[in-house]
Write a protein that holds these residues in place. Sequence first.
Motif, short mmCIF file in Angstrom:
data_model
loop_
_atom_site.label_atom_id
_atom_site.label_comp_id
_atom_site.label_asym_id
_atom_site.label_seq_id
_atom_site.Cartn_x
_atom_site.Cartn_y
_atom_site.Cartn_z
N GLN A 168 104.92 164.28 79.75
CA GLN A 168 104.76 163.34 78.64
C GLN A 168 104.74 164.06 77.30
O GLN A 168 105.33 163.59 76.32
CB GLN A 168 103.48 162.52 78.82
CG GLN A 168 103.40 161.30 77.91
CD GLN A 168 104.54 160.33 78.16
OE1 GLN A 168 104.76 159.90 79.28
NE2 GLN A 168 105.29 159.99 77.11
N MET A 169 104.07 165.22 77.24
CA MET A 169 104.06 165.99 76.00
C MET A 169 105.47 166.46 75.64
O MET A 169 105.84 166.45 74.46
CB MET A 169 103.11 167.19 76.11
CG MET A 169 101.65 166.85 76.00
SD MET A 169 100.60 168.34 75.86
CE MET A 169 101.03 168.90 74.18
N LEU A 170 106.22 166.87 76.64
CA LEU A 170 107.60 167.28 76.36
C LEU A 170 108.42 166.10 75.84
O LEU A 170 109.16 166.24 74.85
CB LEU A 170 108.25 167.84 77.63
CG LEU A 170 109.72 168.27 77.49
CD1 LEU A 170 109.86 169.46 76.55
CD2 LEU A 170 110.30 168.62 78.87
N ALA A 171 108.30 164.95 76.48
CA ALA A 171 109.06 163.77 76.06
C ALA A 171 108.72 163.34 74.64
O ALA A 171 109.60 162.94 73.87
CB ALA A 171 108.82 162.63 77.04
N ASP A 172 107.43 163.43 74.29
CA ASP A 172 106.98 162.97 72.97
C ASP A 172 107.05 164.06 71.91
O ASP A 172 106.83 163.78 70.73
CB ASP A 172 105.53 162.48 73.06
CG ASP A 172 105.38 161.26 73.95
OD1 ASP A 172 106.40 160.57 74.18
OD2 ASP A 172 104.26 161.01 74.42
N GLY A 173 107.35 165.27 72.32
CA GLY A 173 107.24 166.42 71.42
C GLY A 173 108.43 166.61 70.50
O GLY A 173 109.39 165.84 70.51
N PRO A 174 108.41 167.70 69.71
CA PRO A 174 109.39 167.91 68.64
C PRO A 174 110.70 168.55 69.06
O PRO A 174 111.61 168.67 68.24
CB PRO A 174 108.63 168.86 67.69
CG PRO A 174 107.76 169.67 68.61
CD PRO A 174 107.34 168.72 69.69
N LEU A 215 102.35 178.77 80.10
CA LEU A 215 102.10 177.45 79.53
C LEU A 215 102.75 177.36 78.14
O LEU A 215 102.60 178.26 77.32
CB LEU A 215 100.60 177.19 79.39
CG LEU A 215 99.85 176.64 80.59
CD1 LEU A 215 99.79 177.67 81.72
CD2 LEU A 215 98.44 176.22 80.19
N SER A 216 103.47 176.29 77.90
CA SER A 216 104.07 176.08 76.58
C SER A 216 102.99 175.74 75.56
O SER A 216 102.14 174.88 75.81
CB SER A 216 105.08 174.93 76.66
OG SER A 216 105.49 174.54 75.36
#
Length: 256
Positions: A168-174, A215-216
């Motif tokens: 979800q963080m990847l999908a919503d991220g920059p 971890l990213s």
Amino acid sequence: MNFCILGSGSRGNSILIESGSTAVLLDAGFSGKEIRRRLELINRSPEQLTAILITHEHGDHISGAGVLSRQLNLPVYANIGTHRAAETKLQKLHQRVEFETGTTFALNDLEIHPFRISHDTADPVGFTISDGKNSLCCCTDTGKITTLIRQRARRCQALILEANYDPQMLADGPYPLPIKQRVRSNQGHLANDDAARFLAELAESSLRQVVLAHLSSTNNLPELVTARIEEEIGQLNPVFRFDIALQEQPTRMFEL
């Protein structure tokens, strides 16, 4: 055999592994100066190093390898594809040593087996490293868990495993869409879900210690990784404990 992750993430990766009089760096993705500083933080001298092992040619895994090789007279071990792809970044080395992926070789007190993983580089590898009694499996920068990775990890007492991103963080991220697609691909990186499901498979294996790595800083958080793994392994009562490696500082020294 002892090991310490000097730092892990998209801005640099390096692992110290030692047994007897042998001390190797698995990847050297920080500057030479920063690797020296981090070794000093764990009371180790750069002059104690025996060699550098390279998993693949991305800068966050090799940026300090060339300068350390020249300064400390260290051999740099990689397969032919990685050496060729990294030549312009590594420049002249004190000694260039080529290994064959899938073939075990000895490095003083350590037995090292490079195995193929799935990443968008020339010939990426993970490693199992043994002192004859215990074994450590290092598996980061892979877009999927393969049968080979399963076989290698199941035989080891310790595992360093990638948990790169929260979906979800990847999908919503920059990140631009092409980079998001690359990260999610089978030649990209492992999601928290992938790592958690794999650890559930290993709950009754010979593993005693797991360290989650790479971890990213943009697309993940330690608390998200922890929650996802605890959710997946739930009632399985695994025999291993797990820690998380961070980008900014070394882990504790793990002993096998």
